[in-house]
Write a protein that holds these residues in place. Structure first.
Motif, PDB file in Angstrom:
ATOM      1  N   PHE A 150       0.836  -1.209   0.000  1.00  7.39           N
ATOM      2  CA  PHE A 150       0.000   0.000   0.000  1.00  7.39           C
ATOM      3  C   PHE A 150       0.861   1.245   0.000  1.00  7.39           C
ATOM      4  O   PHE A 150       2.032   1.207   0.412  1.00  7.39           O
ATOM      5  CB  PHE A 150      -0.921   0.028   1.217  1.00  7.39           C
ATOM      6  N   SER A 151       0.291   2.345  -0.491  1.00  9.59           N
ATOM      7  CA  SER A 151       0.950   3.662  -0.448  1.00  9.59           C
ATOM      8  C   SER A 151       2.421   3.603  -0.840  1.00  9.59           C
ATOM      9  O   SER A 151       3.287   4.180  -0.178  1.00  9.59           O
ATOM     10  CB  SER A 151       0.813   4.284   0.948  1.00  9.59           C
ATOM     11  N   ASN A 152       2.721   2.880  -1.911  1.00  9.49           N
ATOM     12  CA  ASN A 152       4.090   2.773  -2.415  1.00  9.49           C
ATOM     13  C   ASN A 152       5.055   2.166  -1.402  1.00  9.49           C
ATOM     14  O   ASN A 152       6.243   2.498  -1.385  1.00  9.49           O
ATOM     15  CB  ASN A 152       4.616   4.137  -2.869  1.00  9.49           C
ATOM     16  N   GLN A 153       4.553   1.292  -0.555  1.00  9.58           N
ATOM     17  CA  GLN A 153       5.452   0.566   0.324  1.00  9.58           C
ATOM     18  C   GLN A 153       4.953  -0.848   0.583  1.00  9.58           C
ATOM     19  O   GLN A 153       3.767  -1.139   0.454  1.00  9.58           O
ATOM     20  CB  GLN A 153       5.658   1.301   1.643  1.00  9.58           C
ATOM     21  N   ILE A 154       5.914  -1.706   0.901  1.00  7.23           N
ATOM     22  CA  ILE A 154       5.633  -3.077   1.316  1.00  7.23           C
ATOM     23  C   ILE A 154       5.876  -3.126   2.822  1.00  7.23           C
ATOM     24  O   ILE A 154       6.919  -2.666   3.302  1.00  7.23           O
ATOM     25  CB  ILE A 154       6.562  -4.078   0.597  1.00  7.23           C
ATOM     26  N   ALA A 155       4.907  -3.634   3.570  1.00  9.52           N
ATOM     27  CA  ALA A 155       5.024  -3.628   5.030  1.00  9.52           C
ATOM     28  C   ALA A 155       4.441  -4.917   5.597  1.00  9.52           C
ATOM     29  O   ALA A 155       3.701  -5.632   4.930  1.00  9.52           O
ATOM     30  CB  ALA A 155       4.312  -2.412   5.623  1.00  9.52           C
ATOM     31  N   TRP A 156       4.784  -5.192   6.876  1.00  4.91           N
ATOM     32  CA  TRP A 156       4.224  -6.378   7.529  1.00  4.91           C
ATOM     33  C   TRP A 156       3.858  -6.070   8.972  1.00  4.91           C
ATOM     34  O   TRP A 156       4.320  -5.086   9.560  1.00  4.91           O
ATOM     35  CB  TRP A 156       5.183  -7.568   7.430  1.00  4.91           C
ATOM     36  N   PHE A 157       2.985  -6.942   9.502  1.00  2.40           N
ATOM     37  CA  PHE A 157       2.484  -6.813  10.867  1.00  2.40           C
ATOM     38  C   PHE A 157       2.699  -8.155  11.568  1.00  2.40           C
ATOM     39  O   PHE A 157       2.180  -9.182  11.126  1.00  2.40           O
ATOM     40  CB  PHE A 157       1.005  -6.442  10.862  1.00  2.40           C
ATOM     41  N   GLU A 158       3.454  -8.123  12.658  1.00  2.00           N
ATOM     42  CA  GLU A 158       3.780  -9.362  13.375  1.00  2.00           C
ATOM     43  C   GLU A 158       2.572  -9.892  14.143  1.00  2.00           C
ATOM     44  O   GLU A 158       1.875  -9.147  14.838  1.00  2.00           O
ATOM     45  CB  GLU A 158       4.929  -9.124  14.365  1.00  2.00           C
ATOM     46  N   ASN A 159       2.327 -11.193  14.011  1.00  2.00           N
ATOM     47  CA  ASN A 159       1.266 -11.869  14.758  1.00  2.00           C
ATOM     48  C   ASN A 159       1.758 -12.117  16.189  1.00  2.00           C
ATOM     49  O   ASN A 159       2.671 -12.913  16.414  1.00  2.00           O
ATOM     50  CB  ASN A 159       0.922 -13.189  14.070  1.00  2.00           C
ATOM     51  N   ARG A 160       1.124 -11.421  17.147  1.00  2.00           N
ATOM     52  CA  ARG A 160       1.487 -11.590  18.562  1.00  2.00           C
ATOM     53  C   ARG A 160       0.297 -12.111  19.374  1.00  2.00           C
ATOM     54  O   ARG A 160       0.240 -11.930  20.582  1.00  2.00           O
ATOM     55  CB  ARG A 160       1.963 -10.247  19.128  1.00  2.00           C
ATOM     56  N   LEU A 161      -0.650 -12.779  18.699  1.00  2.00           N
ATOM     57  CA  LEU A 161      -1.862 -13.225  19.383  1.00  2.00           C
ATOM     58  C   LEU A 161      -1.579 -14.233  20.477  1.00  2.00           C
ATOM     59  O   LEU A 161      -2.324 -14.321  21.464  1.00  2.00           O
ATOM     60  CB  LEU A 161      -2.848 -13.829  18.367  1.00  2.00           C
ATOM     61  N   ASN A 162      -0.511 -15.013  20.326  1.00  3.50           N
ATOM     62  CA  ASN A 162      -0.151 -16.003  21.345  1.00  3.50           C
ATOM     63  C   ASN A 162       1.016 -15.541  22.212  1.00  3.50           C
ATOM     64  O   ASN A 162       1.687 -16.345  22.867  1.00  3.50           O
ATOM     65  CB  ASN A 162       0.153 -17.350  20.690  1.00  3.50           C
ATOM     66  N   GLN A 163       1.258 -14.234  22.194  1.00  5.38           N
ATOM     67  CA  GLN A 163       2.254 -13.638  23.080  1.00  5.38           C
ATOM     68  C   GLN A 163       1.518 -12.764  24.112  1.00  5.38           C
ATOM     69  O   GLN A 163       0.295 -12.682  24.124  1.00  5.38           O
ATOM     70  CB  GLN A 163       3.256 -12.807  22.265  1.00  5.38           C
ATOM     71  N   ALA A 164       2.272 -12.108  24.961  1.00 12.08           N
ATOM     72  CA  ALA A 164       1.674 -11.319  26.039  1.00 12.08           C
ATOM     73  C   ALA A 164       0.762 -10.214  25.495  1.00 12.08           C
ATOM     74  O   ALA A 164      -0.269  -9.893  26.098  1.00 12.08           O
ATOM     75  CB  ALA A 164       2.772 -10.718  26.913  1.00 12.08           C
ATOM     76  N   GLU A 165       1.125  -9.640  24.327  1.00 11.69           N
ATOM     77  CA  GLU A 165       0.341  -8.520  23.776  1.00 11.69           C
ATOM     78  C   GLU A 165      -1.027  -8.959  23.261  1.00 11.69           C
ATOM     79  O   GLU A 165      -1.962  -8.174  23.231  1.00 11.69           O
ATOM     80  CB  GLU A 165       1.115  -7.849  22.639  1.00 11.69           C
TER      81      GLU A 165
END
Length: 386
Positions: A165-180
């Motif tokens: 998106f918006s001229n960039q490639i990005a990622w979001f870490e899955n922390r569902l099974n971590q403290a967060e």
């Protein structure tokens, strides 16, 4: 209104002493629903845990993510009625599914254009509620978002979210099974200086993690309805599980220009085209002048990272097509053990036979599946009972 439908195919193999000819016949479309207004995306996966793939849809005009139960192996022998997951995706563009929370069922992920959001919905079909949970927003920062991938980028055993998106490639870490118990903040992998991006992700260097292959296009105005286009193709190595904890630019595989064109579409598709055990890249390029499609090319970038050369080869043109290429997917259409190419154009859906390991060493001519009005999304999957 857009119709979501499915098509069955059968296979005839004709053998002669000189060569073989594969004929694949397709049924007429069989309607699943007409209740997805301006449907943009479909995805097939087993949602209810009964062993057959169900259907997901994302529709733009009614802001809807919905699913349809596969009942082809039941008395009804059809798909069930539309079951709405949410109508809170403002301008829904894309949908997919994966087990995000580690409970062995497929959760749903959506991308929507007008509220700049990526969100997920917990699969509770096998719990007492028998539904999908409420929308849980991952980000509202994906302006001009184009696509989402779900795959394990940091090698920790759960699926993360990759977005363009918006001229960039990005990622979001899955922390569902971590403290967060959430998804982490946006982490930029690559930023373009203003060009249009295309991206694919696979373990290209065979080291156990998913790398990024990308193309970047920028244009310069020449005169009336004509631009000069600069296209760059490269890849980034995944080092999120190493000291660097990021993606590292490796090489520009190719850089070239097109002149006097109004538009260029370039799509990347990872396939083990030459069946040597690593991921190659097919590129699909459509060139336009004054909104008229003038040229379409399928080209191969052979992966030689684990060979003496240790790089991707420059492109090898495989097929010049008469069909404008959009919405590319790979599937073994003719059941001969290699992946063919399935694509949609503005007025029809076609497939190309993979003949790279045959005498021709190319892709065959486009073979029509069905002619129709503009198809937004196509997804090859075996949904029929055996």
């Amino acid at each position: 209104m857009k119709t979501i439908s499915w098509i069955a195919c059968s296979l005839i193999l004709l053998l002669t002493t000189a060569a073989h000819t594969t004929t694949v016949t397709f049924s007429s479309p069989m309607e699943i629903t007409t209740s997805a207004s301006l449907a943009q995306s479909v995805f097939a996966i087993d949602l209810d845990g009964d062993g057959d793939p169900d259907i997901l849809s994302a529709s733009y005009d009614d802001n809807k993510i919905a699913w349809y139960e596969n009942r082809l192996n039941q008395a009804e022998q059809d798909f069930g009625s539309q079951q709405v997951i949410t109508t809170s995706t403002i301008g829904a563009r894309s949908v997919c599914a994966a087990d995000l929370d580690g409970d062995a069922d497929a959760d749903v992920i959506s991308l929507s254009e007008n509220d700049f959001s990526i969100a997920w919905y917990e699969n509770r079909l096998n719990q007492t509620t028998h539904d999908f949970g409420p929308q849980q927003v991952i980000t509202i920062s994906t302006k001009y978002a184009l696509l989402i991938y779900v795959l394990d980028l940091d090698s920790d055993g759960d699926d993360d979210v990759l977005s363009l998106f918006s001229n960039q490639i990005a990622w979001f870490e899955n922390r569902l099974n971590q403290a967060e118990m959430d998804f982490g903040p946006l982490q930029t992998i690559y930023s373009s200086s203003g060009g249009n991006l295309s991206v694919s992700a696979k373990d290209f260097d065979d080291d156990g993690d998913a790398d990024i292959f990308y193309s970047e296009m920028s244009s310069t105005y020449i005169d009336f309805n004509a631009y000069s286009w600069h296209i760059t193709i490269g890849w980034l190595e995944n080092k999120t599980n190493q000291t660097e904890h990021n993606f590292e630019w490796r090489e520009i595989i190719e850089s070239f220009y097109h002149s006097d064109l109004s538009d260029v579409f370039l799509t990347l598709l990872p396939m083990d085209v030459d069946e040597d055990g690593d991921w190659d890249i097919l590129s699909f390029e459509a060139l336009y002048f004054s909104s008229i499609n003038i040229s379409n090319t399928i080209a191969l970038y052979e992966n030689r990272l684990n060979q003496v050369e240790q790089h991707f080869n420059s492109h090898k043109s495989i097929t010049t097509s008469t069909i404008a290429l959009h919405g590319i997917k790979a599937a073994d259409i003719d059941s001969d053990g290699d992946e063919d190419v399935l694509c949609q154009s503005p007025n029809q859906r076609v497939w190309y036979e993979n003949r790279l390991n045959q005498t021709e060493q190319d892709f065959g001519p486009p073979q029509n599946i069905i002619a129709d009005n503009y198809t937004r999304s196509i997804y090859p999957v075996d949904i029929e009972p055996i």
